[in-house]
Design a protein around this motif. Structure first.
Motif, PDB file in Angstrom:
ATOM      1  N   LYS A 165       0.964  -1.203  -0.001  1.00  0.00           N
ATOM      2  CA  LYS A 165       0.007  -0.164  -0.134  1.00  0.00           C
ATOM      3  C   LYS A 165       1.097   1.297   0.055  1.00  0.00           C
ATOM      4  O   LYS A 165       1.591   1.608   0.811  1.00  0.00           O
ATOM      5  CB  LYS A 165      -0.952  -0.067   1.291  1.00  0.00           C
ATOM      6  CG  LYS A 165      -1.920  -1.059   1.215  1.00  0.00           C
ATOM      7  CD  LYS A 165      -2.708  -1.283   0.007  1.00  0.00           C
ATOM      8  CE  LYS A 165      -3.219   0.224  -0.348  1.00  0.00           C
ATOM      9  NZ  LYS A 165      -4.117   0.164  -1.362  1.00  0.00           N
ATOM     10  N   PRO A 166       0.495   2.118  -0.851  1.00  0.00           N
ATOM     11  CA  PRO A 166       1.569   3.409  -0.854  1.00  0.00           C
ATOM     12  C   PRO A 166       0.494   4.581  -0.063  1.00  0.00           C
ATOM     13  O   PRO A 166      -0.197   5.178  -0.131  1.00  0.00           O
ATOM     14  CB  PRO A 166       1.045   3.977  -2.317  1.00  0.00           C
ATOM     15  CG  PRO A 166      -0.118   3.416  -3.033  1.00  0.00           C
ATOM     16  CD  PRO A 166      -0.240   2.052  -2.077  1.00  0.00           C
ATOM     17  N   ARG A 167       1.112   4.333   1.360  1.00  0.00           N
ATOM     18  CA  ARG A 167       0.461   5.342   2.270  1.00  0.00           C
ATOM     19  C   ARG A 167       1.144   6.449   2.425  1.00  0.00           C
ATOM     20  O   ARG A 167       2.345   6.690   2.313  1.00  0.00           O
ATOM     21  CB  ARG A 167       0.498   4.679   3.804  1.00  0.00           C
ATOM     22  CG  ARG A 167      -0.505   3.094   3.728  1.00  0.00           C
ATOM     23  CD  ARG A 167      -1.729   3.258   2.960  1.00  0.00           C
ATOM     24  NE  ARG A 167      -2.755   4.268   3.678  1.00  0.00           N
ATOM     25  CZ  ARG A 167      -3.435   3.898   4.447  1.00  0.00           C
ATOM     26  NH1 ARG A 167      -3.390   2.787   5.062  1.00  0.00           N
ATOM     27  NH2 ARG A 167      -4.389   4.715   5.028  1.00  0.00           N
ATOM     28  N   THR A 168       0.486   7.602   2.545  1.00  0.00           N
ATOM     29  CA  THR A 168       0.829   9.021   2.857  1.00  0.00           C
ATOM     30  C   THR A 168       1.868   9.141   3.951  1.00  0.00           C
ATOM     31  O   THR A 168       2.880   9.663   4.059  1.00  0.00           O
ATOM     32  CB  THR A 168      -0.110  10.025   2.599  1.00  0.00           C
ATOM     33  OG1 THR A 168      -0.765   9.953   1.262  1.00  0.00           O
ATOM     34  CG2 THR A 168       0.461  11.417   3.080  1.00  0.00           C
ATOM     35  N   SER A 169       1.275   8.312   4.928  1.00  0.00           N
ATOM     36  CA  SER A 169       2.128   8.315   6.321  1.00  0.00           C
ATOM     37  C   SER A 169       2.701   7.127   6.530  1.00  0.00           C
ATOM     38  O   SER A 169       2.145   6.154   6.203  1.00  0.00           O
ATOM     39  CB  SER A 169       0.990   8.595   7.358  1.00  0.00           C
ATOM     40  OG  SER A 169       1.455   8.238   8.729  1.00  0.00           O
ATOM     41  N   PRO A 170       3.861   7.217   7.045  1.00  0.00           N
ATOM     42  CA  PRO A 170       4.625   5.881   7.303  1.00  0.00           C
ATOM     43  C   PRO A 170       4.160   5.191   8.353  1.00  0.00           C
ATOM     44  O   PRO A 170       4.517   3.869   8.346  1.00  0.00           O
ATOM     45  CB  PRO A 170       6.182   6.252   7.567  1.00  0.00           C
ATOM     46  CG  PRO A 170       5.678   7.937   7.873  1.00  0.00           C
ATOM     47  CD  PRO A 170       4.648   8.393   7.294  1.00  0.00           C
ATOM     48  N   TYR A 171       3.317   5.772   9.202  1.00  0.00           N
ATOM     49  CA  TYR A 171       2.784   5.061  10.328  1.00  0.00           C
ATOM     50  C   TYR A 171       1.280   4.414   9.909  1.00  0.00           C
ATOM     51  O   TYR A 171       0.887   3.863  10.793  1.00  0.00           O
ATOM     52  CB  TYR A 171       2.434   6.051  11.489  1.00  0.00           C
ATOM     53  CG  TYR A 171       3.488   6.947  11.930  1.00  0.00           C
ATOM     54  CD1 TYR A 171       3.716   8.152  11.547  1.00  0.00           C
ATOM     55  CD2 TYR A 171       4.883   6.153  12.601  1.00  0.00           C
ATOM     56  CE1 TYR A 171       4.838   8.886  11.882  1.00  0.00           C
ATOM     57  CE2 TYR A 171       5.645   7.013  12.700  1.00  0.00           C
ATOM     58  CZ  TYR A 171       5.915   8.258  12.372  1.00  0.00           C
ATOM     59  OH  TYR A 171       7.091   9.000  12.549  1.00  0.00           O
ATOM     60  N   SER A 172       0.929   4.545   8.706  1.00  0.00           N
ATOM     61  CA  SER A 172      -0.534   3.818   8.364  1.00  0.00           C
ATOM     62  C   SER A 172      -0.118   2.608   7.893  1.00  0.00           C
ATOM     63  O   SER A 172       1.031   2.143   7.543  1.00  0.00           O
ATOM     64  CB  SER A 172      -1.216   4.858   7.290  1.00  0.00           C
ATOM     65  OG  SER A 172      -1.204   6.118   7.449  1.00  0.00           O
TER      66      SER A 172
ATOM     67  N   GLN B  74       0.468  -0.491   6.023  1.00  0.00           N
ATOM     68  CA  GLN B  74       1.321  -0.765   4.721  1.00  0.00           C
ATOM     69  C   GLN B  74       1.083  -1.860   3.942  1.00  0.00           C
ATOM     70  O   GLN B  74       1.624  -1.878   2.821  1.00  0.00           O
ATOM     71  CB  GLN B  74       2.805  -0.674   5.322  1.00  0.00           C
ATOM     72  CG  GLN B  74       3.251   0.491   5.915  1.00  0.00           C
ATOM     73  CD  GLN B  74       3.486   1.876   5.105  1.00  0.00           C
ATOM     74  OE1 GLN B  74       4.051   1.842   3.984  1.00  0.00           O
ATOM     75  NE2 GLN B  74       2.711   2.900   5.547  1.00  0.00           N
TER      76      GLN B  74
ATOM     77  N   SER C  79       7.362  -0.949  -6.641  1.00  0.00           N
ATOM     78  CA  SER C  79       8.600  -0.862  -6.921  1.00  0.00           C
ATOM     79  C   SER C  79       9.057  -1.776  -7.866  1.00  0.00           C
ATOM     80  O   SER C  79       8.437  -2.928  -7.961  1.00  0.00           O
ATOM     81  CB  SER C  79       9.547  -0.730  -5.753  1.00  0.00           C
ATOM     82  OG  SER C  79       9.487  -2.076  -5.044  1.00  0.00           O
TER      83      SER C  79
ATOM     84  N   SER D  25      -8.068   1.137   5.511  1.00  0.00           N
ATOM     85  CA  SER D  25      -7.449   2.457   4.663  1.00  0.00           C
ATOM     86  C   SER D  25      -8.686   2.877   3.760  1.00  0.00           C
ATOM     87  O   SER D  25      -9.398   1.653   3.299  1.00  0.00           O
ATOM     88  CB  SER D  25      -6.268   1.858   3.690  1.00  0.00           C
ATOM     89  OG  SER D  25      -6.575   0.855   2.866  1.00  0.00           O
TER      90      SER D  25
END
Lengths: 270, 364
Positions: A64-71, A73, A100, A241
């Motif tokens: 998952k490309p989450r905006t926050s690193p704490y969300s 993943q 990636s 999410s």
């Protein structure tokens, strides 16, 4: 990555994913599933509900490309395995994102179509790896990409030997504060005419609000989209999410009936 | 979406037929408001707003006034425009006397058949308006947009029509049973336009010309407001509120594109705005894709999409046949005809009234 010469419109292209043909000559294809794969029961329940209602392909997020690193993943490889298991059980294909170039071989092994996310539309290494995997590719329009840039990215993939590309309009950020993104409805016919590729619409990201998903999905169908991709969850309030934009699995049938009526009105029904 | 006011604003719904009692209500309300407000007259409804959302205003005593049917507390800053007032769509009647119930004239909104307003691209004047009017009528249009009026207040440019052009457009519209829409940017021109037109349009660039909006609130014709290319949906609704609060309840809102990062500054048609507006207001919502596409070839898809998303009407530019269609977002008459058929089918699929026009009157 520079924009190459925009290709002249080609004959309508069909892209086949797990036996489902997507393109202008085919009915509108519905791709549905949760934003994230959260567990086997959640994914199976959603998949059964959407299949019953008429979806022909599943979607789900493992990386998952989450905006926050704490969300959250995503479940990664476990998520891919869950999706494959459910997809096989229901006889459906599954689309999932590779974030990636390193993810591509895994995604290519477990899924039927590789999604290039909006934040990665110009990630040349990823596009090249996806092209080389020889799988169908769902290319999402970049979050501030012009149509010319989308077509250039598609052109690059084709240049690397893979023409099984489906484009996806998913909105982009504008100044309007009441929605997450603003869906560019005119981009659907524009990309179809200029790119000669199938184009699907994503009203879930394109609005960010579940109360707008239905009308904008119907709009996408009426505009001639070759498919609609939707986030669906058994209980959106508890989703890890994108719950705010997810449709409830239990009401997906109702949504599909509304969509079928519009598809029939423009002659794109199954 | 809207930030709620700390105090509610109230809308008094008045008996639209009991006009004798309105003065008493207006006086009572005038003592509560800062400044007098006229009664807002819509088609089949009349209302008065009380309060400004900041000061507390007591309204219970107003219930006993004979003309007051209902008092509604509205959390939105655009109180008269808010959907909360009626809990449903309201129709606007064109070519009918102000204030009468919808069902007379040409009805837009509240499930009525999709309104089709077709106009000449602004650069081409000297066209045979009669021939074009006949052609668009045959294709299924309901209204003719004559373009921007520029009378005494500025030199006529290639994109505007003057008093003579206006008269010709009126005759052509009458000959075909089309309603006539005219764009006005200067309030001083209303004097010449209002006696001749059926609908007055305000352009996107004038959406926050508050002096113009106040004047549009004082005319007895329906008004079509275009969304500004840099305006949020809330700002658009507040522009409508300017017209409503100055007395004119016959307002139609038109999404016509917002500015984004796209090169050349071409506005993007914001499809999201159609359901957003439908949810926020009772006013009819129209869609004009003309300025939002590089080619008229894309207009039908955007127009169909807008109707599928709930739009009550469409505004399109039709080429006069002397120029190829597609330049500046225009379509030809054949494309218009196909579009009307497609849009009718889609409208049916999303639950609108079928054509020919059904009786549009709905009880409040």
């Amino acid at each position: 990555m520079s924009a190459s010469v925009i290709p002249t419109p080609q004959d309508d292209v069909t892209v086949e994913v797990a036996g489902v043909r997507i393109g202008a000559r085919h009915p509108v294809r519905i791709i549905a599933g949760p934003c994230s794969v959260e567990g086997p029961e959640q994914f199976l329940e959603t998949a059964i509900a959407v299949q019953r209602a008429g979806a022909v392909l599943l979607r789900g997020g493992a990386f998952k490309p989450r905006t926050s690193p704490y969300s959250f993943q995503g479940l990664g490889l476990e998520g891919l395995r869950i999706m494959r298991q459910v997809a096989d059980r229901l006889g459906m294909g599954v689309i999932t994102e590779a974030m990636s170039a390193e993810d591509v071989p895994l995604v290519a092994t477990w899924a039927d179509m590789i999604q290039i996310g909006a934040r990665n539309m110009q990630n040349a290494a990823l596009l090249r790896a996806a092209a080389a995997a020889g799988m169908p590719i769902l290319l999402k329009r970049g979050i501030t990409a012009t149509v010319d840039e989308v077509l250039a990215a598609a052109d690059a993939i084709r240049g690397w030997g893979n023409d099984r590309v489906v484009l996806c309009e998913r909105g982009s950020r504008t100044f309007e504060p009441s929605t997450r993104n603003s869906l560019d409805i005119a981009a659907i016919p524009d990309m179809q005419l200029r790119g000669g590729l199938p184009v699907i619409v994503d009203p879930s990201h394109g609005t960010g609000r579940s109360d707008l998903v239905t009308p904008v999905a119907l709009a996408g169908v009426a505009a001639g989209a070759d498919g609609v991709m939707l986030e669906v969850h058994p209980n959106p309030a508890t989703a890890l999410s994108d719950g705010a934009q997810s449709l409830e699995a239990g009401r997906f049938g109702e949504f599909m009936r509304a969509l079928d009526r519009v598809a029939a009105a423009i002659g794109r029904a199954a | 979406m809207a930030v709620s006011s700390p105090e509610p604003v109230f809308v008094l719904l008045l008996d639209p037929t009991a006009t004798a009692g309105w003065e008493e209500v207006a006086e009572a309300v005038g003592r509560l408001n800062v400044g007098a407000r006229p009664v807002t007259i819509g088609d089949g409804w009349a209302a008065l707003s009380v309060g400004d959302g900041i000061r507390h205003v007591p309204v219970e005593h107003l219930r006993s006034l004979p003309s007051v049917e209902r008092i509604v507390g509205v959390p939105d800053p655009y109180c008269l425009a808010s959907r909360v007032v009626f809990g449903s769509d309201r129709a606007v009647s064109i070519r009918a006397e102000a204030g009468r119930s919808p069902g007379e004239g040409i009805v837009v909104g509240d499930g009525a058949p999709v309104l089709m307003l077709a106009g000449l691209p602004p650069v081409r004047r000297g066209t045979d308006v009669n021939r074009l009017a006949a052609a668009i009528r045959a294709a299924g249009a309901t209204g003719l947009h004559a373009g921007e009026f520029a009378g005494r207040s500025r030199a006529d440019g290639p994109s505007a029509i003057g008093p003579e052009g206006l008269r010709r457009a009126r005759r052509a519209a009458d000959a075909e049973g089309l309603f006539l829409s005219v764009e006005v940017s200067d309030p001083r021109e209303l004097e010449l336009v209002v006696p001749v037109a059926d609908v007055v349009q305000a352009a996107s660039r004038n959406m926050q010309d508050f002096s113009l909006l106040r004047e549009l609130g004082r005319i007895g014709l329906p008004v079509l407001l275009k969304r500004g290319a840099g305006a949020t949906v809330e700002e658009f609704l507040l522009a409508a509120e300017y017209v409503l609060t100055n007395g004119n309840g016959r307002v139609m809102l038109c999404e016509s594109g917002i500015r984004t990062f796209d090169p050349g500054g071409r506005p993007r048609f914001e499809i999201n705005a159609v359901p957003l507006l439908k949810r926020a207001t009772h006013l009819p919502i129209l869609a004009d894709p003309t300025q939002t596409v590089a080619s008229g070839r894309l207009v039908p898809a955007v127009a169909r999409a807008a109707v599928a998303a709930g739009a009550d009407g469409l505004v399109v530019a039709v080429t006069d046949g002397e120029q190829p269609a597609g330049e500046d977002g225009s379509i030809d008459v054949a494309t218009l005809r196909r579009l009307v058929l497609d849009v009718t089918a889609i409208a049916g699929a999303v639950g609108r009234a079928p054509r020919p026009e059904a009786n549009g009157s709905r009880s409040p």
